[in-house]
Write a protein that holds these residues in place. Structure first.
Motif, PDB file in Angstrom:
ATOM      1  N   ILE A  62       0.943  -1.118  -0.128  1.00 19.69           N
ATOM      2  CA  ILE A  62       0.201   0.048  -0.051  1.00 19.69           C
ATOM      3  C   ILE A  62       0.879   1.260   0.079  1.00 19.69           C
ATOM      4  O   ILE A  62       1.694   1.497   0.819  1.00 19.69           O
ATOM      5  CB  ILE A  62      -0.792   0.012   1.022  1.00 19.69           C
ATOM      6  CG1 ILE A  62      -2.014  -1.063   1.082  1.00 19.69           C
ATOM      7  CG2 ILE A  62      -1.907   1.573   1.429  1.00 19.69           C
ATOM      8  CD1 ILE A  62      -2.867  -1.416   2.575  1.00 19.69           C
ATOM      9  N   ASP A  63       0.578   2.268  -0.936  1.00 17.85           N
ATOM     10  CA  ASP A  63       1.376   3.461  -1.024  1.00 17.85           C
ATOM     11  C   ASP A  63       0.536   4.318  -0.555  1.00 17.85           C
ATOM     12  O   ASP A  63      -0.609   4.861  -1.144  1.00 17.85           O
ATOM     13  CB  ASP A  63       1.715   3.885  -2.626  1.00 17.85           C
ATOM     14  CG  ASP A  63       2.379   4.898  -2.532  1.00 17.85           C
ATOM     15  OD1 ASP A  63       2.447   5.696  -1.674  1.00 17.85           O
ATOM     16  OD2 ASP A  63       2.828   5.300  -3.739  1.00 17.85           O
ATOM     17  N   SER A  64       0.472   4.924   0.924  1.00 15.12           N
ATOM     18  CA  SER A  64      -0.450   5.676   1.481  1.00 15.12           C
ATOM     19  C   SER A  64      -0.631   7.094   0.809  1.00 15.12           C
ATOM     20  O   SER A  64      -1.498   7.680   1.051  1.00 15.12           O
ATOM     21  CB  SER A  64       0.207   5.865   3.002  1.00 15.12           C
ATOM     22  OG  SER A  64       1.352   6.498   3.046  1.00 15.12           O
ATOM     23  N   THR A 113      -9.547  -7.489 -10.756  1.00 12.80           N
ATOM     24  CA  THR A 113      -8.262  -6.721 -10.756  1.00 12.80           C
ATOM     25  C   THR A 113      -8.176  -5.986 -12.367  1.00 12.80           C
ATOM     26  O   THR A 113      -8.863  -6.793 -13.285  1.00 12.80           O
ATOM     27  CB  THR A 113      -7.080  -7.756 -10.821  1.00 12.80           C
ATOM     28  OG1 THR A 113      -7.256  -7.970  -9.455  1.00 12.80           O
ATOM     29  CG2 THR A 113      -6.165  -6.794 -10.963  1.00 12.80           C
ATOM     30  N   ALA A 114      -7.830  -4.902 -12.445  1.00  9.55           N
ATOM     31  CA  ALA A 114      -7.252  -4.451 -13.819  1.00  9.55           C
ATOM     32  C   ALA A 114      -5.756  -4.858 -14.096  1.00  9.55           C
ATOM     33  O   ALA A 114      -5.034  -4.325 -13.870  1.00  9.55           O
ATOM     34  CB  ALA A 114      -7.550  -2.840 -13.796  1.00  9.55           C
ATOM     35  N   GLU A 150      -2.196   0.548  -4.749  1.00  8.64           N
ATOM     36  CA  GLU A 150      -1.514  -0.603  -4.627  1.00  8.64           C
ATOM     37  C   GLU A 150      -0.813  -0.884  -6.095  1.00  8.64           C
ATOM     38  O   GLU A 150      -1.050  -0.215  -6.999  1.00  8.64           O
ATOM     39  CB  GLU A 150      -1.997  -2.090  -4.188  1.00  8.64           C
ATOM     40  CG  GLU A 150      -2.449  -1.896  -2.722  1.00  8.64           C
ATOM     41  CD  GLU A 150      -3.316  -3.028  -2.232  1.00  8.64           C
ATOM     42  OE1 GLU A 150      -2.554  -4.139  -2.211  1.00  8.64           O
ATOM     43  OE2 GLU A 150      -4.303  -2.973  -1.750  1.00  8.64           O
ATOM     44  N   SER A 151      -0.063  -2.200  -6.162  1.00 12.28           N
ATOM     45  CA  SER A 151       0.623  -2.171  -7.602  1.00 12.28           C
ATOM     46  C   SER A 151      -0.477  -2.505  -8.619  1.00 12.28           C
ATOM     47  O   SER A 151      -0.062  -2.022  -9.708  1.00 12.28           O
ATOM     48  CB  SER A 151       1.686  -3.569  -7.408  1.00 12.28           C
ATOM     49  OG  SER A 151       0.826  -4.812  -7.104  1.00 12.28           O
ATOM     50  N   SER A 152      -1.520  -2.940  -8.499  1.00 11.77           N
ATOM     51  CA  SER A 152      -2.307  -3.357  -9.497  1.00 11.77           C
ATOM     52  C   SER A 152      -3.837  -2.753  -9.237  1.00 11.77           C
ATOM     53  O   SER A 152      -4.227  -3.214  -8.027  1.00 11.77           O
ATOM     54  CB  SER A 152      -2.484  -4.773 -10.013  1.00 11.77           C
ATOM     55  OG  SER A 152      -1.342  -5.245 -10.450  1.00 11.77           O
ATOM     56  N   PRO A 153      -4.443  -1.728  -9.643  1.00 10.71           N
ATOM     57  CA  PRO A 153      -5.671  -1.563  -9.706  1.00 10.71           C
ATOM     58  C   PRO A 153      -6.634  -2.478  -9.579  1.00 10.71           C
ATOM     59  O   PRO A 153      -6.716  -3.373 -10.256  1.00 10.71           O
ATOM     60  CB  PRO A 153      -6.099  -0.340 -10.578  1.00 10.71           C
ATOM     61  CG  PRO A 153      -4.730  -0.047 -11.242  1.00 10.71           C
ATOM     62  CD  PRO A 153      -3.853  -1.143 -11.143  1.00 10.71           C
ATOM     63  N   HIS A 154      -7.366  -2.482  -8.465  1.00 13.18           N
ATOM     64  CA  HIS A 154      -8.301  -3.550  -8.172  1.00 13.18           C
ATOM     65  C   HIS A 154      -9.849  -3.132  -7.272  1.00 13.18           C
ATOM     66  O   HIS A 154      -9.676  -2.169  -6.845  1.00 13.18           O
ATOM     67  CB  HIS A 154      -7.993  -4.703  -7.506  1.00 13.18           C
ATOM     68  CG  HIS A 154      -7.212  -4.430  -6.125  1.00 13.18           C
ATOM     69  ND1 HIS A 154      -6.043  -3.779  -6.027  1.00 13.18           N
ATOM     70  CD2 HIS A 154      -7.521  -4.472  -4.852  1.00 13.18           C
ATOM     71  CE1 HIS A 154      -5.494  -3.768  -4.929  1.00 13.18           C
ATOM     72  NE2 HIS A 154      -6.647  -4.319  -4.253  1.00 13.18           N
TER      73      HIS A 154
END
Length: 269
Positions: A62-64, A113-114, A150-154
């Motif tokens: 998680i990137d706050s 997930t995208a 996060e690393s992948s949009p979902h």
């Protein structure tokens, strides 16, 4: 990306990172899991709504700084409010005079997930996923939250498994056959409009066949004069599913036997 239920201690203390032991299915852009008990439902909601302080630190993906970009497509913006709604829905269930089991499935969580190959508008994609989930399961939609930090949009979608007045999460979630049909429905109804196709179903071969294939692959590699340790290192990542590697080497099943092709011919073709 959030997994399913994790136990929490207190409001903002560290979380136990073990994923729930309940079954889950995963297939590319669409995965799902059962939430057993209100504690697990609450934990999933708290994760989805970014209420767990420990997750907002250095732990995880998680990137706050990007959490502000997350958004809700449906439901309250706090887990407390969402739990109030969930318990209200569950309270209407006909339990035939019996208390609901503490480990009863009170939620079904779907994650859409995208993938890098997903085409079209991301907001519309997640909205279509949410609409499909509600129509497919025909159960009350509690929450739908998109994560862009996060690393992948979902997108996390949580449904309450109340069907025809009764709580029956296990039956609604279904087994492998029902999940397979559901995956086909998702990719046909939603996925193909966004450039997604259903992943090929992998069949796990019996141990004896896998060991035979690995041995034949080792035989092919031995002809290249590679040292034994290097051959072992090359084969190790393929131990669980050696079939793709075997095919690339020209090793094919013929009944109970496997016949190796020429690795030299393959490399010089």
């Amino acid at each position: 990306m959030s997994p399913w239920p994790r136990d929490t201690v207190g409001d903002d203390s560290a979380v136990a990172l073990a994923e729930v032991s309940a079954s889950s299915q995963d297939a590319g852009a669409f995965s799902s899991g059962k939430l057993s008990g209100f504690l697990h439902l609450q934990a999933a909601l708290r994760h989805n709504l970014r209420e767990i302080a420990a997750e907002r630190g250095s732990y995880g993906n998680i990137d706050s700084k990007r959490t502000i970009n997350n958004y809700a497509l449906h439901g309250p913006d706090t887990s407390t409010a969402a739990m109030g709604i969930a318990k209200g829905i569950v309270s209407t269930a006909d339990t035939e005079g019996k208390a609901l089991r503490k480990d009863a499935v009170v939620g079904i969580e779907l994650i859409f997930t995208a993938l890098p190959k997903t085409k079209g508008d991301l907001v519309e994609y997640f909205a279509d996923c949410t609409r499909w989930a509600e129509a497919e399961f025909k159960a009350p939609l509690l929450s739908s939250v998109a994560h862009l930090d996060e690393s992948s949009p979902h997108c996390h979608v949580i449904l309450i498994p109340l069907v025809k007045g009764k709580m029956n999460g296990a039956r609604l979630y279904g087994g492998k056959t029902q999940m397979s049909a559901r995956l086909s429905s998702f990719y046909e109804t939603v996925g193909k409009r966004y450039g997604l196709t259903r992943p090929e179903v992998r069949v796990k071969h019996p141990l004896g066949q896998r060991m035979l294939l690995l041995q034949r692959c080792a035989d092919v590699l031995a002809k290249t004069m590679l040292p034994g340790k290097q051959i072992q290192a090359l084969l190790k990542p393929h131990k669980a599913d050696p079939l793709p590697l075997a095919r690339s080497f020209g090793v094919v099943f013929r009944g109970a036997r496997a016949e190796p092709g020429s690795f030299i011919d393959l490399m010089t073709a």
